[in-house]
Design a protein around this motif. Structure first.
Motif, PDB file in Angstrom:
ATOM      1  N   ARG A 116      38.356  45.107  39.503  1.00  0.00           N
ATOM      2  CA  ARG A 116      39.631  45.743  39.157  1.00  0.00           C
ATOM      3  C   ARG A 116      40.570  45.701  40.360  1.00  0.00           C
ATOM      4  O   ARG A 116      40.131  45.832  41.492  1.00  0.00           O
ATOM      5  CB  ARG A 116      39.391  47.188  38.736  1.00  0.00           C
ATOM      6  CG  ARG A 116      38.452  47.317  37.540  1.00  0.00           C
ATOM      7  CD  ARG A 116      38.185  48.765  37.209  1.00  0.00           C
ATOM      8  NE  ARG A 116      39.417  49.490  36.953  1.00  0.00           N
ATOM      9  CZ  ARG A 116      40.066  49.527  35.789  1.00  0.00           C
ATOM     10  NH1 ARG A 116      39.593  48.852  34.766  1.00  0.00           N
ATOM     11  NH2 ARG A 116      41.174  50.208  35.655  1.00  0.00           N
ATOM     12  N   ASP A 118      43.237  47.992  41.484  1.00  0.00           N
ATOM     13  CA  ASP A 118      43.793  49.300  41.162  1.00  0.00           C
ATOM     14  C   ASP A 118      44.829  49.816  42.158  1.00  0.00           C
ATOM     15  O   ASP A 118      45.415  50.863  41.918  1.00  0.00           O
ATOM     16  CB  ASP A 118      42.652  50.324  41.045  1.00  0.00           C
ATOM     17  CG  ASP A 118      41.794  50.077  39.820  1.00  0.00           C
ATOM     18  OD1 ASP A 118      42.362  49.887  38.731  1.00  0.00           O
ATOM     19  OD2 ASP A 118      40.552  50.076  39.937  1.00  0.00           O
ATOM     20  N   ARG A 121      48.288  51.546  41.074  1.00  0.00           N
ATOM     21  CA  ARG A 121      48.234  52.031  39.687  1.00  0.00           C
ATOM     22  C   ARG A 121      48.198  53.549  39.657  1.00  0.00           C
ATOM     23  O   ARG A 121      47.772  54.196  40.615  1.00  0.00           O
ATOM     24  CB  ARG A 121      46.975  51.512  38.978  1.00  0.00           C
ATOM     25  CG  ARG A 121      47.056  50.037  38.648  1.00  0.00           C
ATOM     26  CD  ARG A 121      45.860  49.565  37.879  1.00  0.00           C
ATOM     27  NE  ARG A 121      45.741  50.258  36.591  1.00  0.00           N
ATOM     28  CZ  ARG A 121      44.724  50.119  35.775  1.00  0.00           C
ATOM     29  NH1 ARG A 121      43.707  49.340  36.099  1.00  0.00           N
ATOM     30  NH2 ARG A 121      44.676  50.764  34.644  1.00  0.00           N
ATOM     31  N   ASP A 124      43.737  57.477  37.282  1.00  0.00           N
ATOM     32  CA  ASP A 124      43.171  57.790  35.963  1.00  0.00           C
ATOM     33  C   ASP A 124      41.712  58.166  36.174  1.00  0.00           C
ATOM     34  O   ASP A 124      40.899  57.312  36.550  1.00  0.00           O
ATOM     35  CB  ASP A 124      43.292  56.572  35.049  1.00  0.00           C
ATOM     36  CG  ASP A 124      42.710  56.801  33.658  1.00  0.00           C
ATOM     37  OD1 ASP A 124      42.139  57.885  33.393  1.00  0.00           O
ATOM     38  OD2 ASP A 124      42.814  55.880  32.826  1.00  0.00           O
ATOM     39  N   VAL A 127      38.841  55.862  35.005  1.00  0.00           N
ATOM     40  CA  VAL A 127      38.514  54.582  35.638  1.00  0.00           C
ATOM     41  C   VAL A 127      38.524  54.646  37.160  1.00  0.00           C
ATOM     42  O   VAL A 127      38.240  53.649  37.823  1.00  0.00           O
ATOM     43  CB  VAL A 127      39.466  53.451  35.160  1.00  0.00           C
ATOM     44  CG1 VAL A 127      39.289  53.194  33.668  1.00  0.00           C
ATOM     45  CG2 VAL A 127      40.903  53.760  35.495  1.00  0.00           C
ATOM     46  N   HIS A 128      38.886  55.819  37.708  1.00  0.00           N
ATOM     47  CA  HIS A 128      38.924  55.979  39.162  1.00  0.00           C
ATOM     48  C   HIS A 128      38.096  57.181  39.581  1.00  0.00           C
ATOM     49  O   HIS A 128      37.999  58.163  38.840  1.00  0.00           O
ATOM     50  CB  HIS A 128      40.364  56.192  39.658  1.00  0.00           C
ATOM     51  CG  HIS A 128      41.281  55.074  39.331  1.00  0.00           C
ATOM     52  ND1 HIS A 128      42.439  55.253  38.613  1.00  0.00           N
ATOM     53  CD2 HIS A 128      41.220  53.758  39.615  1.00  0.00           C
ATOM     54  CE1 HIS A 128      43.060  54.084  38.472  1.00  0.00           C
ATOM     55  NE2 HIS A 128      42.327  53.161  39.076  1.00  0.00           N
ATOM     56  N   PRO A 154      36.686  46.179  32.448  1.00  0.00           N
ATOM     57  CA  PRO A 154      37.953  46.544  31.810  1.00  0.00           C
ATOM     58  C   PRO A 154      37.976  48.051  31.517  1.00  0.00           C
ATOM     59  O   PRO A 154      36.943  48.714  31.569  1.00  0.00           O
ATOM     60  CB  PRO A 154      37.939  45.726  30.509  1.00  0.00           C
ATOM     61  CG  PRO A 154      36.505  45.446  30.235  1.00  0.00           C
ATOM     62  CD  PRO A 154      35.825  45.382  31.578  1.00  0.00           C
ATOM     63  N   ASP A 155      39.155  48.580  31.205  1.00  0.00           N
ATOM     64  CA  ASP A 155      39.313  50.022  30.993  1.00  0.00           C
ATOM     65  C   ASP A 155      38.341  50.589  29.959  1.00  0.00           C
ATOM     66  O   ASP A 155      37.893  51.713  30.084  1.00  0.00           O
ATOM     67  CB  ASP A 155      40.747  50.352  30.555  1.00  0.00           C
ATOM     68  CG  ASP A 155      41.734  50.254  31.713  1.00  0.00           C
ATOM     69  OD1 ASP A 155      41.291  50.146  32.871  1.00  0.00           O
ATOM     70  OD2 ASP A 155      42.951  50.295  31.444  1.00  0.00           O
ATOM     71  N   ASP A 156      38.022  49.815  28.929  1.00  0.00           N
ATOM     72  CA  ASP A 156      37.162  50.340  27.865  1.00  0.00           C
ATOM     73  C   ASP A 156      35.662  50.141  28.129  1.00  0.00           C
ATOM     74  O   ASP A 156      34.839  50.654  27.373  1.00  0.00           O
ATOM     75  CB  ASP A 156      37.541  49.712  26.517  1.00  0.00           C
ATOM     76  CG  ASP A 156      37.365  48.203  26.499  1.00  0.00           C
ATOM     77  OD1 ASP A 156      37.377  47.583  27.581  1.00  0.00           O
ATOM     78  OD2 ASP A 156      37.236  47.642  25.394  1.00  0.00           O
ATOM     79  N   ILE A 158      33.878  50.306  31.663  1.00  0.00           N
ATOM     80  CA  ILE A 158      33.775  50.393  33.119  1.00  0.00           C
ATOM     81  C   ILE A 158      32.306  50.291  33.533  1.00  0.00           C
ATOM     82  O   ILE A 158      31.472  51.072  33.086  1.00  0.00           O
ATOM     83  CB  ILE A 158      34.378  51.724  33.623  1.00  0.00           C
ATOM     84  CG1 ILE A 158      35.869  51.785  33.338  1.00  0.00           C
ATOM     85  CG2 ILE A 158      34.098  51.932  35.095  1.00  0.00           C
ATOM     86  CD1 ILE A 158      36.683  50.776  34.127  1.00  0.00           C
ATOM     87  N   PRO A 161      33.387  52.846  38.361  1.00  0.00           N
ATOM     88  CA  PRO A 161      34.771  53.211  38.649  1.00  0.00           C
ATOM     89  C   PRO A 161      35.123  52.890  40.098  1.00  0.00           C
ATOM     90  O   PRO A 161      34.255  52.855  40.965  1.00  0.00           O
ATOM     91  CB  PRO A 161      34.809  54.713  38.395  1.00  0.00           C
ATOM     92  CG  PRO A 161      33.412  55.169  38.573  1.00  0.00           C
ATOM     93  CD  PRO A 161      32.534  54.005  38.174  1.00  0.00           C
TER      94      PRO A 161
END
Length: 171
Positions: A116, A118, A121, A124, A127-128, A154-156, A158, A161
């Motif tokens: 990723r 990030d 960004r 979140d 995801v983080h 991807p976001d969906d 992980i 993170p």
């Protein structure tokens, strides 16, 4: 044809009393036995299906593990080569290790878990993973100021993170 007297009883097709009940009981017992046999066969077949499915799942997992392990073999080979050359030229070793890192990140991406990006960004928590906060002139509060450890996937989906430092307002 002879005439029947008043005392004679005409023959009938009916069985003597009690015989019908016994025949019906035997027929019902036979039906129960057939149903029990069908039930036992179905239960045995279901048990066989369960066992076969469990074997198939185990075989599929083993095959997938072998495929993933095989994907990593070139990375391991290149790390071994880098170590073989470590004593001769440190600059080429650093270059080689960077190339192996890129190869490893590529393997993860091929498996569906890209690295990723990030930085910058919005933070979140899905995801983080926040490991700290920092105030930096010009950074937007609530965004990722620094990535300490990259995340993958991807976001969906992980895999891991990203560990990040989040920008805050001046105190």
């Amino acid at each position: 044809m002879t005439a029947m007297s008043d005392h004679e009883v005409a023959p009938t097709n009916e069985a003597p009393e009690g015989v019908d009940d016994a025949a019906e009981h035997v027929d019902q017992a036979r039906q129960v036995a057939e149903l029990e046999d069908a039930w036992r066969r179905t239960a045995a077949e279901l048990d066989n299906v369960r066992k076969r499915c469990a074997r198939d799942v185990l075989r599929g997992r083993e095959q997938e593990r072998a495929a993933v392990a095989a994907s990593w073999l070139p990375v391991v080979d290149n790390l071994e080569r880098a170590l073989e050359h470590a004593s001769s030229d440190s600059d080429s070793v650093v270059e080689g290790v960077r190339a192996v890192l890129a190869q490893a990140v590529g393997v993860l991406a091929d498996l569906g878990y890209p690295q990723r990006d990030d930085a910058g960004r919005a933070f979140d928590p899905a995801v983080h993973e926040a490991v700290g906060t920092v105030y930096e002139e010009g950074s937007v509060p609530g965004t990722v100021a620094h990535v300490v450890r990259p995340g993958y996937g991807p976001d969906d989906r992980i895999l891991r993170p990203a560990a990040v430092v989040v920008a805050t307002r001046a105190s």
